[in-house]
Scaffold this motif. Structure first.
Motif, PDB file in Angstrom:
ATOM      1  N   GLY A   5       0.812  -1.209   0.000  1.00  0.00           N
ATOM      2  CA  GLY A   5       0.000   0.000   0.000  1.00  0.00           C
ATOM      3  C   GLY A   5       0.846   1.259   0.000  1.00  0.00           C
ATOM      4  O   GLY A   5       0.368   2.335  -0.323  1.00  0.00           O
ATOM      5  N   CYS A   8       0.794   3.209  -3.259  1.00  0.00           N
ATOM      6  CA  CYS A   8      -0.409   4.014  -3.442  1.00  0.00           C
ATOM      7  C   CYS A   8      -0.393   5.242  -2.543  1.00  0.00           C
ATOM      8  O   CYS A   8      -0.904   6.291  -2.918  1.00  0.00           O
ATOM      9  CB  CYS A   8      -1.655   3.173  -3.170  1.00  0.00           C
ATOM     10  N   GLN A   9       0.181   5.122  -1.377  1.00  0.00           N
ATOM     11  CA  GLN A   9       0.209   6.243  -0.440  1.00  0.00           C
ATOM     12  C   GLN A   9       1.180   7.337  -0.847  1.00  0.00           C
ATOM     13  O   GLN A   9       1.163   8.415  -0.286  1.00  0.00           O
ATOM     14  CB  GLN A   9       0.516   5.745   0.971  1.00  0.00           C
ATOM     15  N   THR A  10       2.014   7.066  -1.836  1.00  0.00           N
ATOM     16  CA  THR A  10       2.865   8.135  -2.363  1.00  0.00           C
ATOM     17  C   THR A  10       2.347   8.612  -3.708  1.00  0.00           C
ATOM     18  O   THR A  10       2.984   9.432  -4.354  1.00  0.00           O
ATOM     19  CB  THR A  10       4.335   7.672  -2.518  1.00  0.00           C
ATOM     20  N   GLY A  12      -1.743   8.546  -5.275  1.00  0.00           N
ATOM     21  CA  GLY A  12      -3.044   9.198  -5.177  1.00  0.00           C
ATOM     22  C   GLY A  12      -3.632   9.648  -6.502  1.00  0.00           C
ATOM     23  O   GLY A  12      -4.717  10.224  -6.542  1.00  0.00           O
ATOM     24  N   ASP A  58      -6.571  12.938   0.804  1.00  0.00           N
ATOM     25  CA  ASP A  58      -5.786  13.884   1.581  1.00  0.00           C
ATOM     26  C   ASP A  58      -4.339  13.807   1.112  1.00  0.00           C
ATOM     27  O   ASP A  58      -3.849  12.728   0.793  1.00  0.00           O
ATOM     28  CB  ASP A  58      -5.873  13.521   3.070  1.00  0.00           C
ATOM     29  N   ALA A  64       2.696  12.227  -1.030  1.00  0.00           N
ATOM     30  CA  ALA A  64       2.134  11.480   0.096  1.00  0.00           C
ATOM     31  C   ALA A  64       0.632  11.711   0.112  1.00  0.00           C
ATOM     32  O   ALA A  64       0.186  12.856   0.159  1.00  0.00           O
ATOM     33  CB  ALA A  64       2.749  11.933   1.417  1.00  0.00           C
ATOM     34  N   THR A  65      -0.135  10.642   0.024  1.00  0.00           N
ATOM     35  CA  THR A  65      -1.588  10.752   0.021  1.00  0.00           C
ATOM     36  C   THR A  65      -2.195   9.663   0.890  1.00  0.00           C
ATOM     37  O   THR A  65      -1.562   8.665   1.201  1.00  0.00           O
ATOM     38  CB  THR A  65      -2.168  10.608  -1.400  1.00  0.00           C
ATOM     39  N   SER A  66      -3.448   9.890   1.237  1.00  0.00           N
ATOM     40  CA  SER A  66      -4.213   8.864   1.938  1.00  0.00           C
ATOM     41  C   SER A  66      -5.694   9.119   1.701  1.00  0.00           C
ATOM     42  O   SER A  66      -6.104  10.239   1.408  1.00  0.00           O
ATOM     43  CB  SER A  66      -3.916   8.866   3.444  1.00  0.00           C
ATOM     44  N   CYS A  67      -6.464   8.063   1.813  1.00  0.00           N
ATOM     45  CA  CYS A  67      -7.909   8.160   1.711  1.00  0.00           C
ATOM     46  C   CYS A  67      -8.465   8.310   3.118  1.00  0.00           C
ATOM     47  O   CYS A  67      -8.202   7.472   3.981  1.00  0.00           O
ATOM     48  CB  CYS A  67      -8.472   6.893   1.045  1.00  0.00           C
ATOM     49  N   THR A  68      -9.234   9.361   3.317  1.00  0.00           N
ATOM     50  CA  THR A  68      -9.759   9.616   4.663  1.00  0.00           C
ATOM     51  C   THR A  68     -10.878   8.646   5.045  1.00  0.00           C
ATOM     52  O   THR A  68     -11.270   8.600   6.205  1.00  0.00           O
ATOM     53  CB  THR A  68     -10.252  11.069   4.796  1.00  0.00           C
ATOM     54  N   TYR A  70     -10.719   5.208   3.897  1.00  0.00           N
ATOM     55  CA  TYR A  70     -10.160   3.997   3.307  1.00  0.00           C
ATOM     56  C   TYR A  70     -10.949   2.733   3.651  1.00  0.00           C
ATOM     57  O   TYR A  70     -11.246   1.926   2.771  1.00  0.00           O
ATOM     58  CB  TYR A  70      -8.698   3.833   3.736  1.00  0.00           C
TER      59      TYR A  70
END
Length: 101
Positions: A5, A8-10, A12, A58, A64-68, A70
């Motif tokens: 993962g 994907c977190q880098t 988005g 986000d 750097a990204t993330s799904c708030t 997820y």
């Protein structure tokens, strides 16, 4: 070779490529109630976006990204996998190459 993962977190890019992608297709009513109402499009067809970017995303694309949301993200979001056609289309639109394996 499996991907983590972290790739994907880098990235988005898939969450910011098209406001047409985060559409609800296979979600049950119960699943939809778990998504915060302010993140659902007014016509209830999918996730709400600002321009092309999903409001649940986000962070900075390619950094750097993330799904708030997820854990309760829509089916279409779960289906996009590193280096699949949708992933690569979105990554190339942002000038990113293939996900490293």
């Amino acid at each position: 070779m499996s991907l983590t993962g972290a790739d994907c977190q880098t990235c988005g890019a898939c969450c910011a490529y098209s406001s047409d992608w985060p559409r609800f297709t296979m979600e049950s009513d119960d699943a939809l109630t778990k998504i915060p109402l302010h993140l659902i499009a007014e016509d209830l067809s999918g996730m709400s976006c600002e321009g092309q970017r999903c409001l649940a995303l986000d962070g900075q694309i390619g950094v750097a990204t993330s799904c708030t949301i997820y854990d309760v993200r829509p089916h279409v979001c779960r289906e996009c996998q590193p280096n699949d056609e949708e992933c690569l289309t979105a990554r190339w639109a942002y000038g990113l190459g293939r996900v490293s394996v």
